[in-house]
Motif scaffolding. Structure first.
Motif: not given
Length: 289
Positions: A41-60
């Motif tokens: 359900r993360i697609d319906v969560m509030e996005r907030g401000s991405n930090n420099s690690m957000t894309d890394y966490y998602l990919k991992e």
């Protein structure tokens, strides 16, 4: 920790949730099934401000899901939905489930075309709304990322499978009153076709499709995308362009008897680079570089 993740999913933002879930996974080594459940359900969560690690966490977090479920039709589709929702954090190679879905069924690709390009039956007022324009802008970014060869699997393409894919694309475009877009939307994809077993481009299945369906729109867009694939380059006084022209000429000569339409694409690409080579050489001689 399980309670904290559940609370964060309910009240937190995506970037905070991915941070927490990544740490939870590293400490507990969650199973792919547990991970998928917690990412549903993360697609319906509030996005907030991405930090420099957000894309890394998602990919991992996506990696174990790709390894486990890439061949599971239903779960692969669920993961593809997550990838689409967060494509702005991912590279094309990170969207493995979306790739698999779009390579084997043209429905999502045709849907993107329907959103981006006008067609008969459009409501012009709806397209003028800010909500639609923002949505179309996002879909256009995803469409630009989608550079793939239909039905490609481990560097090979089955003619029977790509024939079914192409015929279904035609039917969907026709039902959307966009049949005239067929050559454009398919031609750009063929620039990403794998090479044949003999080392020439494209593979035989794609050559056969081009010979069957290749109108000027398809062939023109194929040439255009081949040219665009080169990207940024350094001036070489025309030497690089000369080498490219010779490579395209050799490819065209090889294809010319069996696949004349496809060969013509490479003949014209060769001619273009011969012209560019001469232009770059003259610019260098005149001191423009």
């Amino acid at each position: 920790m399980d309670w904290a993740v559940a609370e964060c999913q309910q009240y937190g933002t995506v970037n905070t949730y991915l941070d927490l879930l990544y740490r939870f996974h590293k400490n507990r080594n969650l199973t792919p099934e547990q991970l998928l459940e917690k990412m549903q359900r993360i697609d319906v969560m509030e996005r907030g401000s991405n930090n420099s690690m957000t894309d890394y966490y998602l990919k991992e977090l996506l990696k174990p899901l790709h390894e486990q479920y890439i061949e599971d039709r239903d779960k692969c589709a669920k993961i593809a939905h997550i990838e689409i929702a967060f494509f702005y954090l991912l590279n094309w190679e990170d969207m493995k489930c979306f790739q698999k879905e779009i390579k084997h069924d043209p429905e999502m690709y045709a849907e993107m075309v329907s959103v981006i390009f006008r067609h008969d039956g459009d409501d012009p007022e709806e397209r003028k709304t800010e909500e639609f324009r923002n949505y179309a802008k996002v879909i256009h970014r995803l469409f630009d990322m989608a550079k793939f060869c239909p039905c490609e699997e481990n560097g090979t393409v089955s003619y029977d499978e790509i024939k079914v894919w192409v015929d279904k694309l035609i039917r969907i475009l026709d039902s959307n009153h966009q049949k005239e877009m067929f050559g454009y939307v398919l031609g750009r994809l063929f620039a990403y076709a794998p090479k044949a077993a003999d080392g020439h481009y494209p593979c035989e299945a794609v050559c056969q499709i081009i010979e069957e369906y290749g109108d000027e729109s398809l062939l023109s867009e194929y040439r255009c995308e081949l040219f665009n694939k080169r990207g940024i380059f350094s001036p070489s006084a025309g030497r690089a362009e000369k080498d490219i022209a010779e490579g395209y000429k050799d490819n065209a000569d090889f294809l010319s008897i069996k696949y004349p339409k496809t060969a013509d694409v490479f003949f014209k690409m060769s001619q273009r680079y011969v012209y560019d080579s001469d232009l770059e050489r003259r610019r260098a001689e005149n001191g423009y570089f």
